[in-house]
Enzyme design. Structure first.
Site, PDB file in Angstrom:
ATOM      1  N   HIS A 102     -62.833 -24.706 -37.401  1.00  0.00           N
ATOM      2  CA  HIS A 102     -62.530 -25.164 -38.832  1.00  0.00           C
ATOM      3  C   HIS A 102     -62.868 -23.793 -39.680  1.00  0.00           C
ATOM      4  O   HIS A 102     -62.048 -23.275 -40.621  1.00  0.00           O
ATOM      5  CB  HIS A 102     -63.193 -26.454 -39.051  1.00  0.00           C
ATOM      6  CG  HIS A 102     -62.630 -26.691 -40.734  1.00  0.00           C
ATOM      7  ND1 HIS A 102     -63.329 -27.701 -41.270  1.00  0.00           N
ATOM      8  CD2 HIS A 102     -61.629 -26.398 -41.647  1.00  0.00           C
ATOM      9  CE1 HIS A 102     -62.724 -27.848 -42.566  1.00  0.00           C
ATOM     10  NE2 HIS A 102     -61.770 -27.028 -42.667  1.00  0.00           N
ATOM     11  N   GLU A 105     -60.665 -21.033 -39.069  1.00  0.00           N
ATOM     12  CA  GLU A 105     -59.246 -21.210 -39.858  1.00  0.00           C
ATOM     13  C   GLU A 105     -59.462 -20.668 -41.276  1.00  0.00           C
ATOM     14  O   GLU A 105     -58.467 -20.064 -41.533  1.00  0.00           O
ATOM     15  CB  GLU A 105     -59.090 -22.835 -39.574  1.00  0.00           C
ATOM     16  CG  GLU A 105     -57.742 -23.072 -40.429  1.00  0.00           C
ATOM     17  CD  GLU A 105     -57.920 -24.373 -41.324  1.00  0.00           C
ATOM     18  OE1 GLU A 105     -57.786 -24.147 -42.380  1.00  0.00           O
ATOM     19  OE2 GLU A 105     -58.260 -25.360 -40.874  1.00  0.00           O
TER      20      GLU A 105
END
Ligand SMILES: [Zn+2]
Length: 1025
Positions: A102, A105
């Site tokens: 995450h 990302e």
């Protein structure tokens, strides 16, 4: 910009196959025809074609390729849709909960080799006409999709996306900003305490303030304890500070590699050009690796397991004594088995969807809980699928009873199977979903194939839906017990099942805070003096970097001159049927008919207004005419694509103190079912079964639970609605219908032991609303079907004519507007006019059990037709991109924030914000920044592109002409607004900032939703709720 984690993505699970189809344009040169000419084995720009398949169900041609040098996989879906989509996904399979995929990302979007400026992703939002840009972290993959209708824009965005994912800078500073860091609470003050900061750190705290997500996360982690699904891919807030920058870079090297990548493109742009660009700008620079990211199967348990978790109490729960969740989850087979997945998905719908399903009857109707558990039904987002069934909002003492019911219901299903008509209704639904056209088909498709493809399932097979339907019918024919056998095998006899319960713990928040404090103290203890000095210096460096004027000139950009100067006109016909105004709009709807009716609220007494949303949510679900609610649900499934009713509050385009109030009826059906659909509406109008008290109680309970659950996700919407409440009459009504007031009202109703007063209110509302005297209708369908539809509509209106009854409007000040501006004596809309409305300032604080705030300030400005409106739209966009984003997200650590213009109100907002009143200062600084005029022509042009990409976003055939039908905004008015948007200048922006956003005490409203707040409590200018 909104980036979703797995939990949010889960809600997208029931994707439909919706998309734009231009069937009237099918020529031999169409994109899907051209794509059929590729040959397996053909080499194109470093790729080899593996398979070419026509997919007539979805009006497309699928081309499967692999990249020769790296093994990267590629699927192209050629379709005659100009809303082209690109997506690249990597299999990301972490084995800890630091949130590394995450955070990665987020950080790859912070700058790359070719585009080293800070945050190119957010900047591209303003330099492009994209119709969608986002990034998602799921449990086992990370996906980067965008879509646009402009070919040049596609190339620009592709270049930025490729460089971001394959060649990101991954600077240490990006990691601090997006991931986590220790920093002085006030970065400029070395003596202020050290605290944790970071975008993902705060985002995940926000995510886990939602009990539904807490439960979903635990359930998945515990059902798959031995592979990547046992960890939190988005990041466990307390585990996030264990991640190092080195680990982040390492994860990128091993996971963001072409050999671990799957590319997907969609639309009418030529495939060769995409392949060439992807090869040249990225893939040619890599050699093949073995990424080693496969997810091993979860070893099966030999006996079922039970577990328990806790959560924070929910202050808004309809019944505080009933806040437990319990659900049983079963591990199913591999999702790469397409037919098995299809069958289990259907089976799941048969078991849980709608009032005719066995679990609805057994679990929901006895009112043991408020609704199904947040995780329910078939979930194919993990390598091995799961099926879950359970309840939320139940009392602890009902635990055994619920377990017993679940197991008994499974036995009953195995014994009795399903009615044939229900199976047909489901297959009918699939037919409608394939034909119905929405505007984000490419994205739906990318998400639909992502999970199975991620584990090497065949994406093309997944698209051949008719094949699955045929195979399904065949299987049922050969073995009438086919479905029952599946239930026995996958549920009854399955020993890999988990029963997970969750109960509130009064000290939950306190314990969380304490754990965070301990983690923080542990980190701080380990620091030397020089470490502290370094932290302080780095904090200042970050602040300096965030405050620096940014040079984005390295990024590609469209120009304002690339925007179409005029919009295409959507012709509509206004006429009447049975004396009622009707707007007809001919559209390529692919065999579907879309019906709408706007019913005015003008005669409705004030005391009934709060009940209108409840009326809307139950009116199509109570049973009607000769049908009880079960039969009605069945008929709706068999004959329509859905029937719904919603509230409408529309500010007039010329005056802020005038508005239209009503409810909108909406339904669709295949042409052959038109008489059935209108019959259902007639029955609803003529005889809804309001006396079904028990049915009503179930619906009330579910509606109240849904509202309460929605606040932590949409807190900014509630804050904005409240801030707007006292500024315009429409703002006031919107709050009544959809704001915090409504949430509290529904909670009260859910707690009532006697609903007879509610039933009386609903029946009275029906008399006022479902009255032909207060209606106007709209039909969107194909030209061939128009006259038949019109005849059917006429007979429907005759059927309900006995409801026609002249009623007095409650307010005397009604203004009429002609529906057709060229025919002033023709049919009209009736608006309420409150010209003596006095806007007033109000500061409201809602204390809620969240760790983060949602802040909003709203200012009354001018209506749509005013010459300053366009400048305010551009200003809101520019302030968001050039000032507020930096202040609220980057410096403030909120998940998001900005300004928007709508309904004549200029609204500031922040989303999942660690700050409260400081954010209000950031809003005010934004105004000062705008007034000072410290922005460039480039900034203005970027804001224009961004506004136009929203203005010009594709409109599905079902929705064409709706601006005109609902708000009376014609294409000519839109074109006029368009010209004003083009004309916005530096001067006009500074002027509107000064004129409207400066002082003006009576014209602004403020609202905050958040945790206990000492500053606000001490300040008497606040109303604390
Ligand atoms: Zn995120």
């Amino acid at each position: 910009m909104f980036r979703q984690t797995k939990a949010a993505l889960q809600k997208l699970r029931y994707l439909s196959f919706n998309g734009q189809q231009h069937t009237w344009r099918l020529k031999s040169t169409s994109a899907k025809e051209r794509a059929l000419q590729y040959q397996p084995g053909q080499k194109i720009h470093g790729f080899t074609v593996r398979e070419v398949a026509a997919v007539p169900d979805l009006f497309l041609t699928a081309v499967k390729l692999t990249h020769d040098k790296t093994g990267a996989q590629y699927v192209h879906a050629a379709r005659d849709d100009s809303n082209n989509l690109f997506s690249v996904q990597f299999r990301t399979t972490p084995m800890d909960s630091t949130g590394v995929p995450h955070i990665l990302e987020h950080t790859v979007l912070c700058g790359s080799e070719k585009y080293p400026c800070r945050d190119p992703f957010f900047k591209m939002l303003n330099r492009s006409l994209s119709t969608f840009m986002n990034a998602f972290t799921a449990s086992d993959y990370t996906m980067y999709p965008f879509s646009t209708q402009n070919g040049k824009d596609f190339q620009n965005l592709l270049s930025v996306y490729l460089d971001a994912v394959f060649f990101p800078c991954l600077r240490e500073q990006d990691f601090w900003q997006e991931g986590w860091r220790l920093e002085n609470e006030t970065p400029t003050d070395p003596n202020s305490p050290l605290v944790f900061k970071g975008v993902v750190f705060n985002e995940m705290k926000g995510v886990f303030s939602d009990n539904e997500r807490v439960y979903a996360q635990h359930l998945q982690n515990k059902l798959y304890p031995d592979n990547t699904y046992s960890v939190v891919s988005g990041g466990e807030p307390l585990a996030i500070p264990d991640l190092t920058w080195e680990q982040l870079k390492q994860f990128h090297t091993t996971h963001y590699h072409p050999s671990n990548a799957r590319f997907f493109t969609y639309g009418d742009l030529p495939l060769e050009q995409h392949l060439k660009q992807i090869e040249e700008e990225a893939l040619s620079k890599f050699e093949r690796i073995n990424p080693n990211t496969e997810v091993p199967s979860q070893p099966h348990w030999s006996r079922p397991r039970e577990d328990h978790v806790t959560c924070s109490p929910d202050a808004l729960a309809p019944d505080p004594a009933r806040q437990n969740t319990l659900c049983v989850s079963y591990l199913l087979g591999d999702i790469t088995d397409t037919f098995e997945g299809f069958t289990l998905g259907l089976l799941s719908s048969l078991m849980i969807s709608g009032p005719n399903s066995p679990f609805y009857k057994a679990l929901i109707e006895p009112k043991i809980g408020t609704d199904f558990s947040s995780v329910v039904g078939y979930d194919g987002s993990t390598k091995e699928a799961s099926f879950s069934i359970g309840l939320q909002g139940m009392a602890e003492e009902d635990t055994e009873r619920v377990k017993q019911i679940i197991s008994q219901t499974i036995d009953d299903i195995i014994e009795n199977g399903f009615e044939e008509e229900r199976i047909e209704a489901l297959l009918h639904k699939i037919e409608i979903q394939m034909k119905h056209q929405s505007t984000n088909f490419g994205l739906s498709l990318a998400s639909y194939i992502a999970s199975s493809w991620n584990h090497d399932g065949d994406p093309v097979e997944l698209l051949q839906i008719s094949d699955c339907v045929a195979k399904f019918r065949q299987a049922l024919k050969e073995n009438p017990h086919f479905l029952q056998d599946q239930v026995k095998h996958y549920l009854k006899d399955n020993t890999h099942r988990l029963t997970l319960s969750m109960s509130p713990d009064e000290a939950y928040m306190e314990k969380q805070a304490k754990a965070e404090e301990e983690k923080l103290q542990k980190k701080i203890k380990a620091l030397s003096d020089s470490d502290r000095k370094e932290i302080y210096d780095k904090g200042l460096e970050l602040l300096a970097a965030q405050s620096k004027t940014q040079d984005a000139s390295c990024l590609p950009a469209l120009k304002v001159s690339d925007i179409e100067p005029t919009i295409p006109i959507t012709p509509v016909q206004i006429s009447t049927a049975g004396g009622i105004p009707v707007q007809y709009c001919e559209q390529p709807t692919n065999g579907l008919v879309y019906f709408r009716a706007m019913c005015s609220l003008n005669t409705l007494p004030e005391d009934l207004k709060l009940y209108v949303p409840l009326f809307c949510s139950v009116i199509t679900q109570m049973g009607c005419g000769a049908l009880d609610y079960r039969q009605q649900a069945q008929q709706m499934d068999l004959r329509t694509g859905g029937m719904s009713v919603s509230t409408q509050v529309i500010t007039d385009s010329t005056h802020l103190d005038m508005y239209e109030q009503g409810v909108l009826l909406f339904s669709s059906c295949l042409e052959r079912n038109l008489p059935y659909m209108f019959q259902l509406w007639s029955d609803i109008f003529n005889s809804t079964h309001f006396d079904e008290v028990e049915r009503l109680r179930v619906l009330v309970m579910m509606a109240a639970q849904e509202l309460a659950n929605g606040i932590s996700d949409s807190g900014h919407m509630y804050a904005m609605a409240r801030a707007c409440r006292y500024l315009t009459p429409a703002g006031d009504l919107s709050e009544t219908f959809g704001g915090m007031e409504q949430v509290k009202f529904m909670k009260r109703i859910a707690e009532m032991s006697d609903l007879s007063q509610v039933i009386r209110a609903l029946a009275r509302i029906k008399k006022h609303l479902l009255n032909p005297d207060n209606m106007r209708c709209a039909i969107n369908t194909t030209p061939q079907k128009m006259s038949d539809t019109s005849a059917q509509l006429e007979s429907f209106l005759k059927d309900i004519a006995e409801n026609r009854k002249e009623r007095k409007t409650v307010r005397t000040t009604i203004v009429e507007r002609p529906l057709d501006l060229l025919d002033v004596s023709g049919p009209s809309r009736k608006l309420i006019s409150e010209l003596n409305f006095q806007p007033c300032q109000m500061k409201t604080f809602f204390q809620l059990p969240f760790p983060v705030n949602f802040v909003s300030e709203s200012i009354r400005t001018v209506p749509f037709s005013h010459e300053d409106y366009a400048s305010l739209c551009i200003l809101a966009r520019m302030m968001t991109a050039k000032f507020l984003h930096g202040e609220i997200r980057e410096k403030g650590g909120a998940y998001g924030g900005g300004a928007r213009m709508g309904g004549g109100l200029f609204c500031f907002y922040s989303y999942r914000d660690p700050n409260s009143t400081q954010t209000l200062s950031a809003f005010h600084k934004g105004v000062d920044w705008a007034k000072s005029g410290q922005f460039t022509q480039q900034d203005i042009d970027e804001a224009k592109l961004s506004v136009f990409s929203a203005v010009d976003s594709p409109v599905a055939p079902a929705h064409k002409g709706m601006g005109r039908f609902l708000s009376g905004v014609t294409d000519e008015m839109k074109q006029n607004h368009r010209a004003q948007l083009f004309a916005v200048s530096h001067k006009s922006l500074v002027e509107v900032a000064e004129r409207y956003l400066g002082v003006g005490q009576r014209t602004c409203g403020i609202a905050i939703l958040g945790p206990e707040n000492e500053t606000i409590k001490k300040d008497p200018s606040w109303i604390v709720k």
